[in-house]
Scaffold this motif. Sequence first.
Motif, mmCIF file in Angstrom:
data_model
loop_
_atom_site.group_PDB
_atom_site.id
_atom_site.type_symbol
_atom_site.label_atom_id
_atom_site.label_comp_id
_atom_site.label_asym_id
_atom_site.label_seq_id
_atom_site.Cartn_x
_atom_site.Cartn_y
_atom_site.Cartn_z
ATOM 1 N N ARG A 68 0.838 -1.204 0.000
ATOM 2 C CA ARG A 68 0.000 0.000 0.000
ATOM 3 C C ARG A 68 0.870 1.251 0.000
ATOM 4 O O ARG A 68 0.570 2.223 -0.690
ATOM 5 C CB ARG A 68 -0.948 0.009 1.194
ATOM 6 C CG ARG A 68 -1.749 1.312 1.238
ATOM 7 C CD ARG A 68 -3.009 1.232 2.010
ATOM 8 N NE ARG A 68 -4.085 0.491 1.424
ATOM 9 C CZ ARG A 68 -4.855 0.915 0.422
ATOM 10 N NH1 ARG A 68 -4.627 2.071 -0.149
ATOM 11 N NH2 ARG A 68 -5.842 0.191 -0.015
ATOM 12 N N THR A 72 0.812 3.999 -2.949
ATOM 13 C CA THR A 72 0.544 5.409 -2.622
ATOM 14 C C THR A 72 1.689 6.289 -3.118
ATOM 15 O O THR A 72 1.455 7.359 -3.692
ATOM 16 C CB THR A 72 0.336 5.584 -1.104
ATOM 17 O OG1 THR A 72 -0.734 4.733 -0.688
ATOM 18 C CG2 THR A 72 0.005 7.028 -0.753
ATOM 19 N N HIS A 76 1.260 9.190 -5.791
ATOM 20 C CA HIS A 76 1.486 10.551 -5.278
ATOM 21 C C HIS A 76 2.967 10.755 -4.950
ATOM 22 O O HIS A 76 3.354 10.806 -3.772
ATOM 23 C CB HIS A 76 0.628 10.798 -4.033
ATOM 24 C CG HIS A 76 -0.829 10.618 -4.259
ATOM 25 N ND1 HIS A 76 -1.577 11.526 -4.957
ATOM 26 C CD2 HIS A 76 -1.671 9.608 -3.896
ATOM 27 C CE1 HIS A 76 -2.823 11.102 -5.009
ATOM 28 N NE2 HIS A 76 -2.908 9.940 -4.384
ATOM 29 N N ARG A 132 -5.660 -0.089 -4.889
ATOM 30 C CA ARG A 132 -6.263 1.146 -5.413
ATOM 31 C C ARG A 132 -5.946 2.288 -4.458
ATOM 32 O O ARG A 132 -6.081 2.155 -3.251
ATOM 33 C CB ARG A 132 -7.767 0.981 -5.550
ATOM 34 C CG ARG A 132 -8.154 -0.054 -6.569
ATOM 35 C CD ARG A 132 -9.667 -0.125 -6.676
ATOM 36 N NE ARG A 132 -10.067 -1.277 -7.437
ATOM 37 C CZ ARG A 132 -10.373 -1.243 -8.729
ATOM 38 N NH1 ARG A 132 -10.326 -0.110 -9.380
ATOM 39 N NH2 ARG A 132 -10.737 -2.340 -9.353
ATOM 40 N N VAL A 133 -5.535 3.396 -5.029
ATOM 41 C CA VAL A 133 -5.166 4.567 -4.241
ATOM 42 C C VAL A 133 -6.032 5.738 -4.695
ATOM 43 O O VAL A 133 -6.213 5.956 -5.895
ATOM 44 C CB VAL A 133 -3.664 4.906 -4.422
ATOM 45 C CG1 VAL A 133 -3.296 6.157 -3.654
ATOM 46 C CG2 VAL A 133 -2.805 3.745 -3.990
ATOM 47 N N ALA A 134 -6.549 6.471 -3.738
ATOM 48 C CA ALA A 134 -7.380 7.640 -4.042
ATOM 49 C C ALA A 134 -6.572 8.683 -4.809
ATOM 50 O O ALA A 134 -5.362 8.836 -4.600
ATOM 51 C CB ALA A 134 -7.916 8.247 -2.753
ATOM 52 N N ALA A 135 -7.250 9.386 -5.683
ATOM 53 C CA ALA A 135 -6.595 10.426 -6.481
ATOM 54 C C ALA A 135 -6.218 11.637 -5.621
ATOM 55 O O ALA A 135 -5.233 12.321 -5.910
ATOM 56 C CB ALA A 135 -7.495 10.853 -7.634
ATOM 57 N N ASP A 136 -6.985 11.891 -4.592
ATOM 58 C CA ASP A 136 -6.720 13.017 -3.698
ATOM 59 C C ASP A 136 -5.654 12.614 -2.670
ATOM 60 O O ASP A 136 -5.810 11.597 -1.975
ATOM 61 C CB ASP A 136 -8.008 13.416 -2.972
ATOM 62 C CG ASP A 136 -7.781 14.505 -1.960
ATOM 63 O OD1 ASP A 136 -7.205 15.557 -2.313
ATOM 64 O OD2 ASP A 136 -8.155 14.287 -0.779
ATOM 65 N N THR A 139 -6.939 12.044 0.951
ATOM 66 C CA THR A 139 -7.702 10.803 1.067
ATOM 67 C C THR A 139 -6.761 9.603 1.030
ATOM 68 O O THR A 139 -6.946 8.636 1.778
ATOM 69 C CB THR A 139 -8.748 10.711 -0.060
ATOM 70 O OG1 THR A 139 -9.576 11.877 -0.013
ATOM 71 C CG2 THR A 139 -9.606 9.475 0.077
ATOM 72 N N ALA A 140 -5.749 9.661 0.179
ATOM 73 C CA ALA A 140 -4.770 8.573 0.105
ATOM 74 C C ALA A 140 -4.050 8.404 1.437
ATOM 75 O O ALA A 140 -3.809 7.270 1.889
ATOM 76 C CB ALA A 140 -3.772 8.833 -1.023
ATOM 77 N N LYS A 142 -5.299 9.203 4.390
ATOM 78 C CA LYS A 142 -6.269 8.636 5.332
ATOM 79 C C LYS A 142 -6.411 7.129 5.116
ATOM 80 O O LYS A 142 -6.512 6.363 6.075
ATOM 81 C CB LYS A 142 -7.622 9.325 5.178
ATOM 82 C CG LYS A 142 -7.655 10.728 5.730
ATOM 83 C CD LYS A 142 -9.004 11.380 5.537
ATOM 84 C CE LYS A 142 -8.966 12.816 6.027
ATOM 85 N NZ LYS A 142 -10.233 13.527 5.775
ATOM 86 N N GLU A 143 -6.415 6.708 3.847
ATOM 87 C CA GLU A 143 -6.498 5.279 3.548
ATOM 88 C C GLU A 143 -5.258 4.550 4.047
ATOM 89 O O GLU A 143 -5.348 3.437 4.579
ATOM 90 C CB GLU A 143 -6.670 5.058 2.040
ATOM 91 C CG GLU A 143 -8.016 5.498 1.518
ATOM 92 C CD GLU A 143 -8.112 5.454 0.002
ATOM 93 O OE1 GLU A 143 -7.072 5.276 -0.686
ATOM 94 O OE2 GLU A 143 -9.233 5.597 -0.513
#
Length: 190
Positions: A68, A72, A76, A132-136, A139-140, A142-143
């Motif tokens: 993860r 990430t 990013h 899967r990683v959030a685009a923001d 949010t990434a 936080k995940e």
Amino acid sequence: MTTTGRRALLMAGAAAGATALVGCTDSSDGGSGTRRPSAAELEAERVARAEAALRLRSVTASRTLLERYDATLSAHPALASRLNPLRRSVAAHAKALGEGGTTASPTPTASAKTSATSSATATATASPVPVRVAADPRTALKELAAAERTTSDRHTTALLTAPSEYARLLASVAAAGAAHAYLLTEGAPA
């Protein structure tokens, strides 16, 4: 050599010594050369398999968290200065928890060997699910913090059945995971 490694080595040596002594006694099976393992040998094997399974679960949880982090960082790259130190720590945890076959166990029985081989093969051939990683970026983070908490909780739960030295290691890794989660969410702005 860690204390856990020494203990496993001593158990294996004790089992080998017991086997050698038993081999010197008269066989009641008519000289066929086969003998049944003693209760102590079976118990030592059960304990070693349970510890190996615990280590595998702990390493798998840490490796999943490491994947993860990698996903990430890939999504990013601007977060690299913030995430790289934490990622290195997670990689060190995976190694310390027993990655790379550092667990020692007595020689398993034929059925245990077959089961272990088929489990290892199934694990090795399973294709990894892409993370899967959030685009923001926020949010990434936080995940990633949620993944740290989940992994920390798994290590904490494993304490219940872990041998004492390994339990201390798991407690340290779980505490570090909780600190990482804090640093990812509260420690600094994204």
